[in-house]
Design a protein around this motif. Structure first.
Motif, PDB file in Angstrom:
ATOM      1  N   UNK A  64       0.826  -1.213   0.000  1.00 39.65           N
ATOM      2  CA  UNK A  64       0.000   0.000   0.000  1.00 39.65           C
ATOM      3  C   UNK A  64       0.857   1.259   0.000  1.00 39.65           C
ATOM      4  N   UNK A  65       0.391   2.256  -0.723  1.00 37.99           N
ATOM      5  CA  UNK A  65       0.924   3.613  -0.616  1.00 37.99           C
ATOM      6  C   UNK A  65       0.111   4.305   0.463  1.00 37.99           C
ATOM      7  N   UNK A  66       0.770   4.797   1.500  1.00 37.51           N
ATOM      8  CA  UNK A  66       0.119   5.606   2.526  1.00 37.51           C
ATOM      9  C   UNK A  66       0.469   7.049   2.219  1.00 37.51           C
ATOM     10  N   UNK A  67      -0.541   7.916   2.175  1.00 44.01           N
ATOM     11  CA  UNK A  67      -0.340   9.312   1.784  1.00 44.01           C
ATOM     12  C   UNK A  67      -1.297  10.214   2.538  1.00 44.01           C
ATOM     13  N   UNK A  68      -1.029  11.507   2.503  1.00 40.78           N
ATOM     14  CA  UNK A  68      -1.898  12.516   3.112  1.00 40.78           C
ATOM     15  C   UNK A  68      -2.654  13.227   1.996  1.00 40.78           C
ATOM     16  N   UNK A  94      -4.371  10.246   7.039  1.00 41.59           N
ATOM     17  CA  UNK A  94      -3.789   9.488   5.933  1.00 41.59           C
ATOM     18  C   UNK A  94      -4.800   8.515   5.339  1.00 41.59           C
ATOM     19  N   UNK A  95      -4.594   8.209   4.071  1.00 38.46           N
ATOM     20  CA  UNK A  95      -5.347   7.197   3.365  1.00 38.46           C
ATOM     21  C   UNK A  95      -4.341   6.316   2.637  1.00 38.46           C
ATOM     22  N   UNK A  96      -4.796   5.183   2.121  1.00 39.67           N
ATOM     23  CA  UNK A  96      -3.877   4.252   1.468  1.00 39.67           C
ATOM     24  C   UNK A  96      -4.522   3.676   0.207  1.00 39.67           C
TER      25      UNK A  96
END
Length: 135
Positions: A64-68, A94-96
């Motif tokens: 998963x890419x975790x990002x803001x 954050x979302x993924x």
């Protein structure tokens, strides 16, 4: 006591994510809690997450890419089944997105990383980023 390494160099999406993230001014990669994180003073992306399903039960999403996300994009992200709220990171906004899922749109991934970088970068780094984009 250090955390065990929870990724492999050949994990789906890691090489592509690394290329996107490390192109940003002052971006660097560090392993934290056993997973790659990308930061420019603060973390703007991470690789690997878990999703809390119910108390005491998690689903691992190792690629998963975790990002803001940008606040403007959050309502659309919340409605899109491809995105999840990552455990631990989610309460901080954050979302993924699972980079191992079929049909990953790398242009979209780059846009998500860009928005996330812009949320944590200093004004000086943003000026460098914008100047590079102009010239």
């Amino acid at each position: 006591m250090p955390h065990e390494v929870m990724f492999s160099e050949d994990d789906p999406g890691l090489a592509e994510l690394r290329e996107i993230c490390l192109a940003y001014p002052a971006a660097e990669e560090r392993v934290s809690h056993g997973r790659p994180t990308f930061r420019a003073a603060k973390v703007f992306a991470a690789f690997g997450a878990s999703e809390k399903l119910r108390p005491g039960e998690h689903r691992q999403v190792p690629s998963a890419l975790v990002f803001l996300p940008d606040a403007v994009d959050l309502p659309a992200i919340e409605q899109d089944e491809r995105f999840l709220v990552p455990a631990y990171w989610g309460p901080y906004g954050a979302r993924a997105l699972d980079l191992a899922a079929p049909g990953v749109d790398w242009t979209e991934v780059a846009e998500l990383v860009d928005a996330s970088y812009r949320r944590v970068a200093t004004p000086r780094l943003l000026a460098r980023l914008d100047a590079a984009a102009e010239g």
